[in-house]
Scaffold this motif. Structure first.
Motif, PDB file in Angstrom:
ATOM      1  N   LEU A 288      46.508  41.660  73.979  1.00 41.85           N
ATOM      2  CA  LEU A 288      45.028  42.064  73.702  1.00 41.85           C
ATOM      3  C   LEU A 288      44.718  42.762  72.986  1.00 41.85           C
ATOM      4  CD1 LEU A 288      42.319  40.671  75.616  1.00 41.85           C
ATOM      5  CD2 LEU A 288      43.315  42.332  77.330  1.00 41.85           C
ATOM      6  N   GLU A 289      44.979  43.927  73.449  1.00 40.79           N
ATOM      7  CA  GLU A 289      44.758  45.146  72.159  1.00 40.79           C
ATOM      8  C   GLU A 289      44.730  44.811  71.167  1.00 40.79           C
ATOM      9  OE1 GLU A 289      46.774  48.695  74.754  1.00 40.79           O
ATOM     10  OE2 GLU A 289      47.462  47.586  74.131  1.00 40.79           O
ATOM     11  N   LYS A 290      45.799  43.737  70.024  1.00 42.47           N
ATOM     12  CA  LYS A 290      45.864  43.608  69.081  1.00 42.47           C
ATOM     13  C   LYS A 290      44.146  43.237  68.396  1.00 42.47           C
ATOM     14  CE  LYS A 290      51.044  43.160  68.451  1.00 42.47           C
ATOM     15  NZ  LYS A 290      51.590  42.265  68.101  1.00 42.47           N
ATOM     16  N   ARG A 291      44.073  42.111  69.846  1.00 46.64           N
ATOM     17  CA  ARG A 291      42.905  41.384  69.330  1.00 46.64           C
ATOM     18  C   ARG A 291      41.956  42.568  69.118  1.00 46.64           C
ATOM     19  NH1 ARG A 291      41.451  36.502  72.786  1.00 46.64           N
ATOM     20  NH2 ARG A 291      39.649  35.862  71.004  1.00 46.64           N
TER      21      ARG A 291
ATOM     22  N   LYS B  52      41.950  43.790  65.803  1.00 44.68           N
ATOM     23  CA  LYS B  52      41.219  43.400  65.023  1.00 44.68           C
ATOM     24  C   LYS B  52      39.378  43.063  64.834  1.00 44.68           C
ATOM     25  CE  LYS B  52      41.686  40.575  61.326  1.00 44.68           C
ATOM     26  NZ  LYS B  52      42.885  39.211  61.619  1.00 44.68           N
ATOM     27  N   ALA B  53      39.225  43.066  66.145  1.00 44.50           N
ATOM     28  CA  ALA B  53      37.462  43.371  66.148  1.00 44.50           C
ATOM     29  C   ALA B  53      36.797  44.063  65.507  1.00 44.50           C
ATOM     30  CB  ALA B  53      37.735  42.419  67.200  1.00 44.50           C
ATOM     31  N   ILE B  54      37.617  45.376  66.154  1.00 40.11           N
ATOM     32  CA  ILE B  54      36.827  46.762  65.303  1.00 40.11           C
ATOM     33  C   ILE B  54      37.439  46.942  64.018  1.00 40.11           C
ATOM     34  CG2 ILE B  54      37.492  49.659  65.384  1.00 40.11           C
ATOM     35  CD1 ILE B  54      35.881  47.962  67.950  1.00 40.11           C
ATOM     36  N   ALA B  55      38.130  46.590  63.303  1.00 40.87           N
ATOM     37  CA  ALA B  55      38.879  46.833  61.533  1.00 40.87           C
ATOM     38  C   ALA B  55      37.504  46.117  61.260  1.00 40.87           C
ATOM     39  CB  ALA B  55      40.723  46.407  61.889  1.00 40.87           C
TER      40      ALA B  55
ATOM     41  N   ASP C 242      39.046  51.984  53.881  1.00 38.29           N
ATOM     42  CA  ASP C 242      39.718  51.118  53.071  1.00 38.29           C
ATOM     43  C   ASP C 242      41.365  51.781  54.124  1.00 38.29           C
ATOM     44  OD1 ASP C 242      40.827  50.069  50.999  1.00 38.29           O
ATOM     45  OD2 ASP C 242      41.072  51.921  49.602  1.00 38.29           O
ATOM     46  N   VAL C 243      41.256  51.269  55.616  1.00 35.96           N
ATOM     47  CA  VAL C 243      42.585  51.213  56.048  1.00 35.96           C
ATOM     48  C   VAL C 243      42.851  49.956  55.667  1.00 35.96           C
ATOM     49  CG1 VAL C 243      43.480  52.428  57.828  1.00 35.96           C
ATOM     50  CG2 VAL C 243      41.770  53.628  56.787  1.00 35.96           C
ATOM     51  N   ALA C 244      44.114  49.006  55.888  1.00 31.69           N
ATOM     52  CA  ALA C 244      44.697  47.921  56.070  1.00 31.69           C
ATOM     53  C   ALA C 244      45.140  47.965  57.218  1.00 31.69           C
ATOM     54  CB  ALA C 244      45.103  47.794  54.270  1.00 31.69           C
ATOM     55  N   PHE C 245      45.510  46.877  57.696  1.00 31.40           N
ATOM     56  CA  PHE C 245      46.098  46.845  58.879  1.00 31.40           C
ATOM     57  C   PHE C 245      46.260  44.719  59.134  1.00 31.40           C
ATOM     58  CE2 PHE C 245      41.942  48.825  59.960  1.00 31.40           C
ATOM     59  CZ  PHE C 245      43.146  50.148  60.701  1.00 31.40           C
ATOM     60  N   PRO C 246      47.849  44.976  57.857  1.00 30.59           N
ATOM     61  CA  PRO C 246      48.577  43.648  57.252  1.00 30.59           C
ATOM     62  C   PRO C 246      49.143  42.968  58.621  1.00 30.59           C
ATOM     63  CG  PRO C 246      49.448  45.643  57.066  1.00 30.59           C
ATOM     64  CD  PRO C 246      48.207  46.204  57.113  1.00 30.59           C
ATOM     65  N   GLU C 247      49.524  43.909  59.824  1.00 26.63           N
ATOM     66  CA  GLU C 247      50.713  43.673  61.219  1.00 26.63           C
ATOM     67  C   GLU C 247      49.253  43.100  61.867  1.00 26.63           C
ATOM     68  OE1 GLU C 247      49.117  48.181  61.741  1.00 26.63           O
ATOM     69  OE2 GLU C 247      49.854  46.935  60.677  1.00 26.63           O
ATOM     70  N   LEU C 248      47.996  42.701  61.792  1.00 27.89           N
ATOM     71  CA  LEU C 248      47.151  42.672  62.175  1.00 27.89           C
ATOM     72  C   LEU C 248      46.154  40.875  61.168  1.00 27.89           C
ATOM     73  CD1 LEU C 248      44.656  44.862  63.191  1.00 27.89           C
ATOM     74  CD2 LEU C 248      46.833  44.301  64.972  1.00 27.89           C
TER      75      LEU C 248
ATOM     76  N   PRO D 277      40.664  37.959  66.026  1.00 26.50           N
ATOM     77  CA  PRO D 277      39.714  39.134  66.767  1.00 26.50           C
ATOM     78  C   PRO D 277      39.226  38.691  68.206  1.00 26.50           C
ATOM     79  CG  PRO D 277      38.335  37.872  65.671  1.00 26.50           C
ATOM     80  CD  PRO D 277      39.793  37.553  64.926  1.00 26.50           C
ATOM     81  N   LEU D 278      38.979  39.792  68.999  1.00 31.28           N
ATOM     82  CA  LEU D 278      38.477  39.827  70.453  1.00 31.28           C
ATOM     83  C   LEU D 278      36.876  38.847  69.848  1.00 31.28           C
ATOM     84  CD1 LEU D 278      39.578  39.750  73.325  1.00 31.28           C
ATOM     85  CD2 LEU D 278      38.638  42.179  73.488  1.00 31.28           C
ATOM     86  N   PHE D 279      36.123  39.582  69.415  1.00 30.04           N
ATOM     87  CA  PHE D 279      34.814  39.279  69.593  1.00 30.04           C
ATOM     88  C   PHE D 279      34.380  39.397  68.331  1.00 30.04           C
ATOM     89  CE2 PHE D 279      35.279  43.847  70.585  1.00 30.04           C
ATOM     90  CZ  PHE D 279      34.460  44.592  69.212  1.00 30.04           C
TER      91      PHE D 279
END
Length: 302
Positions: free
Chosen positions: A78-81, A84-87, A96-102, A107-109
């Motif tokens: 749930l936190e990852k989702r 992902k929504a914020i990202a 320009d921050v990458a989140f490859p693990e996501l 996304p949650l929304f």
């Protein structure tokens, strides 16, 4: 709940104590320092005594850890989702921050799931390539404390060239615009959306000395809690250091600290509450409110 209680201040404090306990030279005073830095003031009376007595069986009598490995706090799905929504927010992508693990996380929304009403519709073009380029150059200049030379369109529609030190960004939720906080020139801030071109300035600048550190100011507000004014105020000023207290007549005093460069935005936010927020002090801020209201009234009469 998006965030579990396992990620609360108490659990994080115990995790810090456990991590410190893996150091064979750690003393009880070192563990006590973890409580002082991570938890609430009254926690010194409960956390370490509970660990020492064995009530919380996580430390041996010699204060060495029972665990074989240092504790970790992995993210829930749930936190990852949520992340992902914020990202996916275009304002976050500016950094320009990458989140490859996501990459494989849903996304949650999305932005299609909600609509903001209390906001102007002519916000900055956060996904425009030129806008992104200008933002990242300014961000680099802020981090390296370097001056820039910028060409922009002023409010009269004229092109102007300015040299200055970018010192930070200011985002207006109501306007949906980003402003560049400036030092070393006669202007205090610029709208990033008006920038036509910019680059680092490597010539001899007009500055005799480096800009001084920005000053913090105090503001005291009186809130009448009608139309959910208190909750909205706490949300609007969430990122400022503040203290609230209830008065005998059911109203609230909100004291907050802000940096001088945030003053224009603070004036706009206070005015957005109408009669439900009154500025008590300082007098100079009261005068800023009056000047803004007079200016708005003059524009309406023209």
């Amino acid at each position: 709940m998006i965030f579990s209680e396992l990620y609360s201040a108490y659990y994080n404090t115990v995790a810090k104590i456990m991590e410190a306990a893996f150091n064979p030279e750690a003393t009880e005073k070192d563990l006590q320092r973890c409580v002082m830095e991570e938890a609430f003031s009254e926690s010194v009376l409960t956390i370490l005594p509970a660990l020492k007595s064995g009530k919380w069986p996580l430390l041996h009598e010699d204060l060495s850890p029972v665990l074989l490995h240092k504790p970790t706090m992995p993210l829930t799905n749930l936190e990852k989702r949520w992340l992902k929504a914020i990202a996916e927010d275009p304002r976050v992508k500016l950094f320009d921050v990458a989140f490859p693990e996501l990459n494989d996380v849903e996304p949650l929304f999305t932005r299609d799931d909600y609509k903001i009403y209390d906001q102007y519709s002519d916000g900055d073009p956060f996904e425009d390539e030129a806008y992104i380029k200008h933002f990242r150059l300014m961000l680099s200049a802020i981090r390296s404390d370097r001056p820039v030379q910028m060409t922009m369109v002023n409010r009269h529609g004229r092109k102007v060239r300015v040299r200055f030190y970018p010192k930070g960004f200011e985002y207006s939720l109501k306007d949906d615009k980003i402003r560049i906080l400036a030092a070393g020139c006669k202007f205090r801030q610029f709208n990033l959306g008006r920038v036509l071109s910019c680059d680092f300035y490597n010539g001899n600048g007009p500055w005799r000395e480096k800009p001084k550190a920005e000053r913090r100011k105090n503001l005291t507000l009186l809130i009448t809690d009608e139309r959910n004014a208190l909750e909205r105020a706490m949300l609007h000023f969430a990122h400022f250091e503040k203290q609230a207290e209830r008065t005998d007549d059911g109203r609230y005093i909100l004291r907050l600290k802000y940096y001088e460069n945030d003053e224009t935005e603070i004036v706009i936010r206070v005015l957005s509450f109408g009669p439900y927020i009154k500025v008590l002090e300082p007098e100079c801020f009261v005068n800023l409110i009056k000047e803004r209201l007079i200016s708005q009234k003059s524009c309406e009469l023209k």
